[in-house]
Enzyme design. Structure first.
Site, PDB file in Angstrom:
ATOM      1  N   ASP A   1      46.679  45.464  41.285  1.00 30.72           N
ATOM      2  CA  ASP A   1      46.240  46.858  41.302  1.00 30.72           C
ATOM      3  C   ASP A   1      46.279  47.446  42.696  1.00 30.72           C
ATOM      4  O   ASP A   1      46.338  48.657  42.852  1.00 30.72           O
ATOM      5  CB  ASP A   1      44.828  46.968  40.719  1.00 30.72           C
TER       6      ASP A   1
ATOM      7  N   ASN B   1      43.429  42.169  41.829  1.00 35.41           N
ATOM      8  CA  ASN B   1      43.898  42.168  40.447  1.00 35.41           C
ATOM      9  C   ASN B   1      42.706  41.931  39.529  1.00 35.41           C
ATOM     10  O   ASN B   1      41.580  41.710  39.999  1.00 35.41           O
ATOM     11  CB  ASN B   1      44.973  41.087  40.244  1.00 35.41           C
TER      12      ASN B   1
END
Length: 379
Positions: free
Chosen positions: A253, A263
């Protein structure tokens, strides 16, 4: 103008509904999302008519996944412009909807920049709205292309790291077509291996607390005819110990300038397990996920979500009774720790795969070189 998402009523449709699409309707344009909260029980679309509706869809995870959030954010700006709402206000709301996922801000700013540039060039509202929409469409196309290139780079890396055999790959959360303009990030690599006949087994972490692995990755794996097995997150250690994992592939992310990777929570423990068991730990993400303005992992803002996601379970089509809308699994009043993400330091990451190539070993210097190369290609 309705200030919310309206369910479209088009459920039980055939597989392959796009995760996000723009639709021109007599009453004005809308952004249509495949409601990921309802999968795999049913395929239902949600129609967003304005930015607040899209913000709610993002926060409640009707639409999710870093690359797709960037695309949705760009379309959200275009939607506000096309419908005559306050574009700056819409952009600010969208940008803050999921603070860890840098792609949201990238998408929003790209469409907003195009919108403002059109005005600066003497255009009127209609031309500016068209410019924002064109920017969103371009980002959507570029992400699809990036997905295909990541799949190719990722499979080549697996062939290099694991020569001479099929792969048993462990993945976490969901990284397929549901999070991308194309076929995904880490899942796209797995899909490429599957099509090449080199995937022996996909191990799918259920990914508590919202079960994106069980609900979404298994849904995509089944739809593509893969050999896959679902496991609880806390069973991963025994799987490593048994020698059943050849590689771990996850998405991201946000990737900081030093190579730290944010993440879905549960990724960091997998990295530790992989290092101990000498298994490659590979991150697959587009360049839009790399954030040079975030210096290191400690600088990444980690989204804290409602404790109800931990103390209750929400299942599609099951009656609910808990305070958060789910089935209670803990005593009333139980406090819960619920970070949406964790951060893996670069020294635990074997490689980062992007559409522009692979970084390995993962260092700030190597990542900076890749970012410079990407900017030159874009320009």
């Amino acid at each position: 103008m309705v200030d919310q998402c309206a369910q479209s009523g088009e459920d039980n449709r055939s597989p392959g509904i796009p995760a996000v699409r723009w639709d021109e309707r007599p009453e004005g344009p809308v952004l249509v999302l495949l409601d990921q909260r309802r999968l795999p029980a049913e395929e239902v679309e949600v129609v967003c008519v304005d930015a607040p509706a899209l913000v709610d869809a993002i926060r409640t995870l009707a639409v999710r996944g870093a690359p797709l959030l960037g695309i949705a954010g760009a379309y959200g700006v275009a939607l506000a412009a096309a419908r005559g709402f306050d574009v700056d206000e819409a952009a600010a709301a969208l940008e803050g909807a999921r603070p860890t996922a840098v792609n949201v801000a990238v998408g929003v700013r790209r469409a907003l920049t195009a919108y403002r540039a059109a005005f600066a060039a003497g255009g009127e509202q209609r031309q500016a709205a068209e410019a924002a929409f064109a920017a969103a469409r371009a980002l959507h196309r570029e992400d699809a292309g990036a997905s295909a290139r990541m799949a190719q780079h990722g499979l080549a890396l697996l062939d290099e790291l694991l020569p001479g055999s099929g792969y048993r790959v462990l993945t976490h959360c969901n990284t397929g077509a549901l999070v991308s303009g194309g076929e995904g990030t880490a899942f796209a690599v797995v899909l490429e291996a599957h099509r090449a006949g080199r995937l022996r087994r996909l191990w799918v972490d259920e990914t508590r607390p919202l079960l994106q692995g069980a609900r979404l990755t298994a849904y995509e794996a089944a739809g593509n005819g893969m050999a896959y097995t679902l496991l609880t997150d806390n069973a991963a250690g025994s799987l490593f110990a048994a020698g059943e994992v050849d590689a771990v592939l996850i998405g991201a992310d946000r990737i900081a300038a030093d190579g730290s990777v944010a993440n879905k929570v549960g990724s960091y423990p997998l990295a530790v397990l992989a290092r101990y068991h000498h298994v490659p730990f590979v991150v697959v993400a587009p360049m839009t996920t790399v954030d040079p303005d975030t210096p290191d992992g400690a600088s990444i803002e980690v989204e804290q979500r409602s404790g109800h996601e931990v103390t209750e379970i929400t299942t599609p089509r099951v009656p609910v009774a808990g305070a958060g809308g789910g089935i209670p699994v803990a005593p009333l009043g139980t406090q819960a720790y619920n970070p949406a993400f964790d951060v893996t330091p670069p020294e635990l990451v074997t490689a980062i795969v992007t559409e522009e190539g692979v970084v390995s070993p993962v260092t700030a210097e190597a990542l900076a070189v890749l970012c410079d190369r990407s900017r030159q290609v874009t320009i």
